[in-house]
Motif scaffolding. Structure first.
Motif, PDB file in Angstrom:
ATOM      1  N   UNK A  84      62.457 -30.360 -15.182  1.00  0.00           N
ATOM      2  CA  UNK A  84      61.151 -29.777 -14.849  1.00  0.00           C
ATOM      3  C   UNK A  84      61.329 -28.372 -14.275  1.00  0.00           C
ATOM      4  N   UNK A  85      60.569 -27.431 -14.778  1.00  0.00           N
ATOM      5  CA  UNK A  85      60.708 -26.062 -14.277  1.00  0.00           C
ATOM      6  C   UNK A  85      59.403 -25.621 -13.621  1.00  0.00           C
ATOM      7  N   UNK A  86      59.493 -24.605 -12.777  1.00  0.00           N
ATOM      8  CA  UNK A  86      58.280 -24.078 -12.141  1.00  0.00           C
ATOM      9  C   UNK A  86      58.088 -24.717 -10.784  1.00  0.00           C
ATOM     10  N   UNK A  87      57.988 -23.869  -9.761  1.00  0.00           N
ATOM     11  CA  UNK A  87      57.909 -24.398  -8.402  1.00  0.00           C
ATOM     12  C   UNK A  87      56.502 -24.861  -8.036  1.00  0.00           C
ATOM     13  N   UNK A  88      55.495 -24.471  -8.856  1.00  0.00           N
ATOM     14  CA  UNK A  88      54.120 -24.838  -8.531  1.00  0.00           C
ATOM     15  C   UNK A  88      53.523 -23.859  -7.535  1.00  0.00           C
ATOM     16  N   UNK A  89      52.341 -24.210  -7.041  1.00  0.00           N
ATOM     17  CA  UNK A  89      51.620 -23.276  -6.166  1.00  0.00           C
ATOM     18  C   UNK A  89      52.066 -23.369  -4.715  1.00  0.00           C
ATOM     19  N   UNK A  90      52.772 -24.452  -4.387  1.00  0.00           N
ATOM     20  CA  UNK A  90      53.205 -24.651  -2.999  1.00  0.00           C
ATOM     21  C   UNK A  90      54.713 -24.899  -3.025  1.00  0.00           C
ATOM     22  N   UNK A  91      55.518 -23.838  -2.961  1.00  0.00           N
ATOM     23  CA  UNK A  91      56.962 -24.020  -3.168  1.00  0.00           C
ATOM     24  C   UNK A  91      57.720 -24.656  -2.003  1.00  0.00           C
ATOM     25  N   UNK A  92      57.190 -24.566  -0.776  1.00  0.00           N
ATOM     26  CA  UNK A  92      57.917 -25.131   0.379  1.00  0.00           C
ATOM     27  C   UNK A  92      57.001 -26.062   1.170  1.00  0.00           C
ATOM     28  N   UNK A  93      57.639 -26.936   1.955  1.00  0.00           N
ATOM     29  CA  UNK A  93      56.862 -27.887   2.749  1.00  0.00           C
ATOM     30  C   UNK A  93      55.903 -27.170   3.707  1.00  0.00           C
ATOM     31  N   UNK A  94      56.318 -26.005   4.219  1.00  0.00           N
ATOM     32  CA  UNK A  94      55.421 -25.249   5.115  1.00  0.00           C
ATOM     33  C   UNK A  94      54.116 -24.913   4.400  1.00  0.00           C
ATOM     34  N   UNK A  95      54.221 -24.545   3.102  1.00  0.00           N
ATOM     35  CA  UNK A  95      53.013 -24.226   2.329  1.00  0.00           C
ATOM     36  C   UNK A  95      52.125 -25.467   2.210  1.00  0.00           C
ATOM     37  N   UNK A  96      52.768 -26.617   2.034  1.00  0.00           N
ATOM     38  CA  UNK A  96      51.994 -27.856   1.900  1.00  0.00           C
ATOM     39  C   UNK A  96      51.287 -28.192   3.218  1.00  0.00           C
ATOM     40  N   UNK A  97      52.019 -28.077   4.322  1.00  0.00           N
ATOM     41  CA  UNK A  97      51.411 -28.391   5.625  1.00  0.00           C
ATOM     42  C   UNK A  97      50.197 -27.484   5.854  1.00  0.00           C
ATOM     43  N   UNK A  98      50.384 -26.202   5.565  1.00  0.00           N
ATOM     44  CA  UNK A  98      49.284 -25.245   5.749  1.00  0.00           C
ATOM     45  C   UNK A  98      48.091 -25.634   4.858  1.00  0.00           C
ATOM     46  N   UNK A  99      48.402 -26.013   3.621  1.00  0.00           N
ATOM     47  CA  UNK A  99      47.336 -26.382   2.681  1.00  0.00           C
ATOM     48  C   UNK A  99      46.598 -27.645   3.161  1.00  0.00           C
ATOM     49  N   UNK A 100      47.353 -28.625   3.670  1.00  0.00           N
ATOM     50  CA  UNK A 100      46.695 -29.859   4.156  1.00  0.00           C
ATOM     51  C   UNK A 100      45.734 -29.511   5.299  1.00  0.00           C
ATOM     52  N   UNK A 101      46.192 -28.638   6.202  1.00  0.00           N
ATOM     53  CA  UNK A 101      45.313 -28.259   7.325  1.00  0.00           C
ATOM     54  C   UNK A 101      44.086 -27.500   6.824  1.00  0.00           C
ATOM     55  N   UNK A 102      44.283 -26.619   5.834  1.00  0.00           N
ATOM     56  CA  UNK A 102      43.131 -25.865   5.295  1.00  0.00           C
ATOM     57  C   UNK A 102      42.145 -26.815   4.623  1.00  0.00           C
ATOM     58  N   UNK A 103      42.700 -27.753   3.859  1.00  0.00           N
ATOM     59  CA  UNK A 103      41.842 -28.614   3.038  1.00  0.00           C
ATOM     60  C   UNK A 103      41.224 -29.766   3.838  1.00  0.00           C
ATOM     61  N   UNK A 104      42.018 -30.383   4.709  1.00  0.00           N
ATOM     62  CA  UNK A 104      41.560 -31.627   5.364  1.00  0.00           C
ATOM     63  C   UNK A 104      41.412 -31.473   6.870  1.00  0.00           C
ATOM     64  N   UNK A 105      41.547 -30.262   7.369  1.00  0.00           N
ATOM     65  CA  UNK A 105      41.393 -30.037   8.813  1.00  0.00           C
ATOM     66  C   UNK A 105      42.393 -30.870   9.596  1.00  0.00           C
TER      67      UNK A 105
END
Ligand code: FAD
Length: 278
Positions: free
Chosen positions: A106-127
């Motif tokens: 599988x290639x391509x890191x996607x829109x959230x390449x690191x766990x920090x990006x995911x944590x930030x996204x969860x907080x943005x999306x789900x408060x």
């Protein structure tokens, strides 16, 4: 007897109906030990999405809270947002947020390449809905440039909004104490639960350790080698080593223990009973 601290158990999603049925029994047996939560892993790039969801469905609402793992590498924000909304609608309020490792091919890191990006996204999306756990590596993540950089990146994950951490397994308690000390010096004071890998089979253990960058001390490797195929001796030795490790961790202030169950009741149950943590 050790000081009483909470425990949690990690499962991986099963591939077959028979496996799912077996895991339901394991879940019931381990639930009797009153864990704080069960977690269920998730293959990077969404590779186990349906199976993780089906395992969660089996256990959600059956007493002990369940915490899905969610990895971000190779996945889209849209698909991750769908899962977050689904979990929230199902009453799930704890998540283990990871980068993941891309399945080979599988290639391509996607829109959230690191766990920090995911944590930030969860907080943005789900408060603040989710209690977020992240991964910690007392012996350094195998791809990190240096121990110091890994520590800084770990601290970034917490500053992005994570509440707590679960560690990769390890057998050297000093690595854990040093890690906790280092992040505290960076002003990060969150619970870091040691990840505990029971020892039952020498070749499996070596394979897991090689795959994750965890170190098996020489004295453990050598001792395991002397037992050859004598499974009973390996299990007895492994039990003693892991009980002593947990005792040292608890005495040194570990806030809880997270068991990598490998979807088995034993030896996890016996370890918890012998530690007096049930
Ligand atoms: P990150 O925290 O993103 O770190 C990964 C690496 O990148 C580290 O070397 C870090 O130092 C470096 N890094 C971080 N940020 C940056 C940056 N901005 N720039 C450059 N480098 C950076 N995997 C799964 O696929 N599914 C699971 O369910 C799963 N469960 C796990 C549970 C636990 C408790 C643990 C410890 C691991 C689990 N893993 C799982 C494995 C994990 O996904 C891998 O170890 C993965 O390689 C790293 O994930 P991470 O969340 O620690 O990544």
């Amino acid at each position: 007897m050790s000081k009483q601290i909470p425990i949690s158990f990690e499962f991986f999603p099963t591939k077959t109906d028979a496996g799912a049925e077996k895991l339901r029994v394991v879940h019931q047996e381990l639930q009797l030990l009153k864990p704080e939560f069960f977690s269920v892993t998730y293959g990077a790039g969404g590779s186990t999405r349906e199976r993780t969801l089906s395992t969660l469905n089996d256990f959600n609402g059956k007493g002990t809270p369940v915490a899905p793992h969610l990895s971000c590498i190779g996945d889209s924000k849209e698909r991750i947002a769908e899962l977050l909304d689904l979990y929230q609608s199902q009453g799930i309020d704890r998540i283990v947020a990871l980068r993941g490792d891309l399945p080979s091919g599988q290639v391509g890191l996607g829109e959230l390449p690191y766990a920090t990006d995911l944590v930030r996204f969860i907080r943005e999306h789900s408060g603040d809905h989710f209690h977020i756990e992240v991964a910690a590596y007392p012996e350094m993540h195998p791809q990190a440039d240096s121990f110091d950089k890994d520590i800084q990146r770990f601290c970034d994950k917490i500053r992005a909004g994570a509440n707590a951490a679960l560690t990769q397994f390890f057998f050297n308690p000093d690595a854990y104490f040093y890690f906790v000390d280092r992040i505290q010096k960076e002003g990060i004071d969150i619970p870091v639960a040691p990840g505990i890998m029971p020892i039952t089979n020498a070749s499996n253990l070596i394979r897991f350790a090689d795959g994750t960058g965890a170190e098996i001390p020489r004295w453990i490797r050598k001792q395991l080698a002397t037992y050859g195929d004598d499974s009973a001796s390996i299990k007895a030795f492994g039990h003693e080593v892991v009980v002593k490790l947990c005792e040292r961790l608890i005495a040194g202030g570990a806030p809880s223990l997270h068991f990598y169950t490998m979807n088995h009741t034993e030896p996890n149950r016996q370890l918890v009973l012998d530690l007096g943590l049930a």
